[in-house]
Design an enzyme around this catalytic site. Structure first.
Site, mmCIF file in Angstrom:
data_model
loop_
_atom_site.group_PDB
_atom_site.id
_atom_site.type_symbol
_atom_site.label_atom_id
_atom_site.label_comp_id
_atom_site.label_asym_id
_atom_site.label_seq_id
_atom_site.Cartn_x
_atom_site.Cartn_y
_atom_site.Cartn_z
ATOM 1 N N ASP A 30 -13.860 3.846 0.176
ATOM 2 C CA ASP A 30 -12.461 3.712 -0.635
ATOM 3 C C ASP A 30 -13.311 2.666 -2.096
ATOM 4 O O ASP A 30 -12.833 3.671 -3.315
ATOM 5 C CB ASP A 30 -11.258 3.154 -0.571
ATOM 6 C CG ASP A 30 -12.065 2.098 0.375
ATOM 7 O OD1 ASP A 30 -12.232 1.624 0.550
ATOM 8 O OD2 ASP A 30 -9.844 1.524 0.779
ATOM 9 N N GLY A 112 -1.663 -6.885 12.465
ATOM 10 C CA GLY A 112 -2.326 -7.022 11.556
ATOM 11 C C GLY A 112 -3.491 -6.075 12.591
ATOM 12 O O GLY A 112 -4.906 -6.620 13.366
ATOM 13 N N GLY A 114 -4.950 -3.743 11.972
ATOM 14 C CA GLY A 114 -6.013 -2.575 11.455
ATOM 15 C C GLY A 114 -4.956 -1.106 11.449
ATOM 16 O O GLY A 114 -5.754 0.385 10.796
ATOM 17 N N SER A 117 0.412 -2.145 9.442
ATOM 18 C CA SER A 117 2.031 -2.208 9.599
ATOM 19 C C SER A 117 2.239 -2.845 8.347
ATOM 20 O O SER A 117 3.828 -2.885 7.810
ATOM 21 C CB SER A 117 2.356 -3.373 10.412
ATOM 22 O OG SER A 117 1.526 -4.610 10.164
ATOM 23 N N SER A 118 1.389 -3.792 7.395
ATOM 24 C CA SER A 118 2.134 -3.491 5.767
ATOM 25 C C SER A 118 2.365 -2.603 5.305
ATOM 26 O O SER A 118 3.427 -2.580 4.648
ATOM 27 C CB SER A 118 0.993 -4.422 5.555
ATOM 28 O OG SER A 118 0.057 -3.966 5.047
ATOM 29 N N ASP A 162 -4.198 2.771 2.310
ATOM 30 C CA ASP A 162 -2.723 3.180 3.505
ATOM 31 C C ASP A 162 -1.322 3.746 3.361
ATOM 32 O O ASP A 162 -1.005 4.226 3.752
ATOM 33 C CB ASP A 162 -2.482 1.510 3.369
ATOM 34 C CG ASP A 162 -3.751 1.027 4.221
ATOM 35 O OD1 ASP A 162 -5.249 2.114 4.678
ATOM 36 O OD2 ASP A 162 -4.190 -0.154 5.015
ATOM 37 N N TYR A 211 -17.463 -7.997 4.584
ATOM 38 C CA TYR A 211 -16.929 -6.822 3.325
ATOM 39 C C TYR A 211 -17.439 -6.827 2.178
ATOM 40 O O TYR A 211 -17.693 -5.795 1.760
ATOM 41 C CB TYR A 211 -15.085 -7.323 3.822
ATOM 42 C CG TYR A 211 -14.491 -6.144 2.774
ATOM 43 C CD1 TYR A 211 -13.928 -4.708 3.143
ATOM 44 C CD2 TYR A 211 -14.155 -6.565 2.008
ATOM 45 C CE1 TYR A 211 -13.316 -3.925 2.930
ATOM 46 C CE2 TYR A 211 -13.511 -5.596 0.617
ATOM 47 C CZ TYR A 211 -12.841 -4.024 1.586
ATOM 48 O OH TYR A 211 -12.186 -3.299 1.014
HETATM 49 P P1 ADP Z 1 -1.579 -4.206 9.386
HETATM 50 O O1 ADP Z 1 -1.514 -4.163 7.828
HETATM 51 O O2 ADP Z 1 -3.315 -3.706 9.751
HETATM 52 O O3 ADP Z 1 -1.065 -4.311 10.406
HETATM 53 P P2 ADP Z 1 -1.636 -6.504 7.374
HETATM 54 O O4 ADP Z 1 -2.255 -8.513 7.348
HETATM 55 O O5 ADP Z 1 -1.823 -6.128 6.327
HETATM 56 O O6 ADP Z 1 -2.248 -5.859 8.582
HETATM 57 O O7 ADP Z 1 -0.055 -6.697 7.819
HETATM 58 C C1 ADP Z 1 0.481 -7.608 8.213
HETATM 59 C C2 ADP Z 1 1.746 -7.828 8.008
HETATM 60 O O8 ADP Z 1 2.342 -7.742 7.248
HETATM 61 C C3 ADP Z 1 2.127 -9.225 8.652
HETATM 62 O O9 ADP Z 1 1.906 -10.319 8.771
HETATM 63 C C4 ADP Z 1 3.696 -9.067 7.767
HETATM 64 O O10 ADP Z 1 3.102 -10.096 7.278
HETATM 65 C C5 ADP Z 1 3.676 -7.445 7.398
HETATM 66 N N1 ADP Z 1 4.441 -6.992 8.265
HETATM 67 C C6 ADP Z 1 4.188 -6.078 9.031
HETATM 68 N N2 ADP Z 1 5.773 -5.602 9.646
HETATM 69 C C7 ADP Z 1 6.402 -6.634 9.605
HETATM 70 C C8 ADP Z 1 7.567 -6.700 10.714
HETATM 71 N N3 ADP Z 1 7.603 -5.632 11.395
HETATM 72 N N4 ADP Z 1 8.242 -7.706 10.686
HETATM 73 C C9 ADP Z 1 8.032 -8.532 9.697
HETATM 74 N N5 ADP Z 1 7.194 -8.608 9.191
HETATM 75 C C10 ADP Z 1 5.888 -7.467 9.060
HETATM 76 MG MG MG Z 2 -1.965 -4.049 6.200
#
Ligand code: ADP
Ligand code: MG
Length: 368
Positions: A30, A112, A114, A117-118, A162, A211
């Site tokens: 990317d 977190g 991968g 979730s963000s 993403d 990275y």
């Molecule tokens: P990934 O996107 O790979 O899971 P990231 O570090 O990019 O990891 O994103 C994780 C962050 O997104 C968490 O630390 C939190 O701040 C936020 N997050 C994601 N899902 C939730 C949730 N269900 N509740 C609260 N915060 C969340």
């Molecule tokens: Mg993320």
């Protein structure tokens, strides 16, 4: 767990959700303006919304059991609230009026690991806002607003893969995305196959520095080859003039982009005849295996635990192909396996992996 009304004292008015994602092919491409091929996973983030009865936004995360209230005065929040507040802010900056809101988050996407979730949080939030306020924004804009929120408010310099995957793909489709032009195609997920994602249990400690170093190496290689980005080269032989390690780094990016393009051609021929699909799935799997070898030998972002896990998967009957997924230096691997076999393969592999002295964790299929 307390529900929306128990947290905010008023009932929820609407609800929206969005999935996490896993990248099937196209790793470290990317930031070279290249191609990616993610698909959505079954785990989703659900956001409940309603109007706040005071002048503040109130956000609650069930996973963190944390409530954050935001007024004009206390400015940009940190942590999970920054992703949600960021979505609201980028909409407001674009001219949309967002009233004070109550927002309740709950999710089965692991944080977190991968699986993004963000992005699931951003896309679910924006979908919820679109629904509640009747906003005239499409799924592409949702992905773009989500990315802006993450960069500008959560402080993460992410690409758009993403958010696009979460917004456009589902578990029955994958997203082919050209990260330079944003040209994209939503392709049907191959019938007869399913996804298996296993976390290696190895934390991605070196991921940040490794990275950045790889990014710099790719930029140096592109300069020496006199192209804007490595995406502009299709012939792997072009790298022969480069010094090591740039030669191998560039070869990974070039061959990886070619693998994505070949995979997309394969997927487009799916469903023409079922016989054809079987051969195509094997070829798709071979491309995943080749991707792992390239990430391990040319890009040098694998670790022994991931190599062990991937090798175990690759030699297991019913597995079409497997590779590390994400930036590497630890983290998870993804496999394409025969439909209906993921659960059985996963528990078998996990036992073997533990016998080899490691501790893994099955991320997909979802454990209910
Ligand atoms: P990934 O996107 O790979 O899971 P990231 O570090 O990019 O990891 O994103 C994780 C962050 O997104 C968490 O630390 C939190 O701040 C936020 N997050 C994601 N899902 C939730 C949730 N269900 N509740 C609260 N915060 C969340
Ligand atoms: Mg993320």
């Amino acid at each position: 767990m307390p529900n929306f009304e128990q947290i905010f004292g008023v009932p929820q008015q609407t609800q929206a959700s969005a999935p996490g994602r896993v990248n099937l092919l196209g790793e470290h491409t990317d930031y070279n303006d290249g191609f990616v091929l993610p698909t959505a996973i079954p785990q989703r983030t659900i956001v409940g919304l309603g109007y706040s009865s005071d002048s503040q936004h109130h956000f609650y995360s069930q996973e963190l059991d944390q409530k954050v209230s935001i007024s004009e005065k206390n400015g940009n929040p940190e942590g999970f609230a920054s992703y949600i507040f960021g979505c609201i802010q980028v909409l407001e900056r674009d001219g949309y009026q967002i009233p004070p809101l109550n927002l309740y988050v709950t999710s089965s996407v692991p944080m977190g690991s991968g699986l993004s979730s963000s992005a699931a949080l951003e896309v679910a939030t924006l979908r919820g806002l679109r629904q509640l306020l009747n906003l005239n924004i499409d799924d592409i804009q949702i992905a773009q607003f989500g990315q802006q929120a993450e960069i500008q408010y959560a402080g993460v310099q992410c690409g758009i893969m993403d958010q696009m995957a979460s917004s456009l793909a589902d578990t029955n489709s994958m997203l082919f995305l050209d990260t330079r032009t944003l040209e994209r195609r939503v392709l049907p997920f191959p019938a007869g196959a399913e996804i298996l994602v296993i976390d290696s249990g190895v934390p991605r400690t070196l991921a940040g520095s490794g990275y950045n170093q790889r990014r710099a190496e790719c930029e140096a290689a592109a300069r020496l080859l006199q192209v804007k980005a490595l995406r502009d080269i299709a012939d792997p032989h072009a790298v022969e003039i480069l010094p090591e390690p740039l030669r191998r780094r560039a070869r990974h990016v070039i061959t990886e982009n070619n693998r994505v393009l070949e995979a997309v051609k394969i997927v487009e021929t799916f469903h023409q005849t079922s016989l054809h699909d079987e051969t195509s799935l094997h070829r798709f799997g071979e491309l995943m295996n080749a991707s792992h070898a390239s990430l391990r030998d040319d890009y040098e972002v694998s670790v022994p635990a991931l190599d062990t896990l991937v090798a175990m998967l690759q030699e297991t009957p019913g597995v079409f192909g497997a590779r590390l997924t994400g930036a590497g230096f630890g983290g998870a691997c993804v496999a394409l396996v025969e439909e209906g076999k993921a659960d059985g393969i996963a528990s078998n592999i996990l036992t073997r992996y533990e016998n080899a002295g490691y501790k893994g964790n099955i991320l997909v299929p979802e454990i209910p």
